[in-house]
Write a protein that holds these residues in place. Sequence first.
Motif, PDB file in Angstrom:
ATOM      1  N   ALA A 151       0.827  -1.214   0.000  1.00 38.18           N
ATOM      2  CA  ALA A 151       0.000   0.000   0.000  1.00 38.18           C
ATOM      3  C   ALA A 151       0.857   1.257   0.000  1.00 38.18           C
ATOM      4  O   ALA A 151       0.519   2.246  -0.656  1.00 38.18           O
ATOM      5  CB  ALA A 151      -0.931  -0.003   1.210  1.00 38.18           C
ATOM      6  N   ILE A 161      -7.626   6.412  -5.844  1.00 41.15           N
ATOM      7  CA  ILE A 161      -7.922   5.588  -4.675  1.00 41.15           C
ATOM      8  C   ILE A 161      -9.251   6.056  -4.097  1.00 41.15           C
ATOM      9  O   ILE A 161      -9.302   6.983  -3.278  1.00 41.15           O
ATOM     10  CB  ILE A 161      -6.790   5.680  -3.639  1.00 41.15           C
ATOM     11  CG1 ILE A 161      -5.472   5.225  -4.266  1.00 41.15           C
ATOM     12  CG2 ILE A 161      -7.108   4.822  -2.418  1.00 41.15           C
ATOM     13  CD1 ILE A 161      -4.297   5.292  -3.326  1.00 41.15           C
ATOM     14  N   ILE A 166     -11.071   0.666  -2.895  1.00 39.31           N
ATOM     15  CA  ILE A 166     -10.703   0.030  -1.629  1.00 39.31           C
ATOM     16  C   ILE A 166     -11.601  -1.178  -1.365  1.00 39.31           C
ATOM     17  O   ILE A 166     -11.125  -2.260  -0.987  1.00 39.31           O
ATOM     18  CB  ILE A 166     -10.796   1.041  -0.471  1.00 39.31           C
ATOM     19  CG1 ILE A 166      -9.787   2.171  -0.679  1.00 39.31           C
ATOM     20  CG2 ILE A 166     -10.540   0.351   0.856  1.00 39.31           C
ATOM     21  CD1 ILE A 166      -9.879   3.279   0.353  1.00 39.31           C
ATOM     22  N   LEU A 185      -2.806   2.251   3.635  1.00 35.69           N
ATOM     23  CA  LEU A 185      -3.715   3.259   3.092  1.00 35.69           C
ATOM     24  C   LEU A 185      -4.060   4.302   4.144  1.00 35.69           C
ATOM     25  O   LEU A 185      -4.170   5.504   3.844  1.00 35.69           O
ATOM     26  CB  LEU A 185      -4.988   2.585   2.574  1.00 35.69           C
ATOM     27  CG  LEU A 185      -4.836   1.661   1.363  1.00 35.69           C
ATOM     28  CD1 LEU A 185      -6.175   1.007   1.019  1.00 35.69           C
ATOM     29  CD2 LEU A 185      -4.308   2.434   0.153  1.00 35.69           C
ATOM     30  N   HIS A 190      -5.881   7.660   2.932  1.00 36.26           N
ATOM     31  CA  HIS A 190      -6.841   7.228   1.919  1.00 36.26           C
ATOM     32  C   HIS A 190      -8.109   6.605   2.513  1.00 36.26           C
ATOM     33  O   HIS A 190      -9.130   6.506   1.811  1.00 36.26           O
ATOM     34  CB  HIS A 190      -6.194   6.227   0.963  1.00 36.26           C
ATOM     35  CG  HIS A 190      -5.071   6.809   0.157  1.00 36.26           C
ATOM     36  ND1 HIS A 190      -5.204   7.957  -0.588  1.00 36.26           N
ATOM     37  CD2 HIS A 190      -3.788   6.397  -0.015  1.00 36.26           C
ATOM     38  CE1 HIS A 190      -4.060   8.238  -1.188  1.00 36.26           C
ATOM     39  NE2 HIS A 190      -3.178   7.309  -0.851  1.00 36.26           N
TER      40      HIS A 190
END
Length: 213
Positions: A151, A161, A166, A185, A190
């Motif tokens: 990641a 993203i 995800i 992430l 994110h």
Amino acid sequence: QGGVNGTAVSAAADSTTTQTSNADGTRQDGEFARLRFRKDRRLVEVRRCLSASNAVRLRLPSNTEVTDHDVHAVHQARLQLLARRTLSLAVGRGMFTLGLATPLPTEALPIPALQLAGRLPSNDALIQLDLALLPPDHAAWPEFHNGVAAALRLCLGQTNISRTWIVYNKPETANYAHAGVLMGLGLQGHLKALAKTDLYSYLCQDHEPTQIG
């Protein structure tokens, strides 16, 4: 000396393929690496050292008096030793490839495999490590860090993203690797793309590594 030789992760014949592919997650995308180190092969050597997806080369001292049973025991002892190194490489790979990749919204995030087998230089025979010799959870946290490294390879500030991407990468069954991906992430901010219902779904899996991520 034998221990140093035994840590080689790929044969010379495989080096060209390793440099162009990204099965091990160490490829340096972009122009920076080429421009910064264009006169030497130091990045190639770093990639070789950090690759955990290729069978290690078992370089053992030759002894004609050793029985077949003893040879097997020597192979397993060396593979156990090298497994410790292989299972720790993801931490270095995460630093080496930080922010170098751009995700594609239609493709899953690739997570390199952790290869614990070895190859004999004499005949290229593949020797599998007897996993019964290792603790049952030997690969648990190494897989977690492997997911974190995968990641962290994604570039910062990526608009690709999204929540959809995800969720697309979410496995059917919670595992350590995906828990590490969530950690990576999250470190880059994110996970803010996820809805509260997504977070609730992760927490309801009752999987401690996922909850940590």
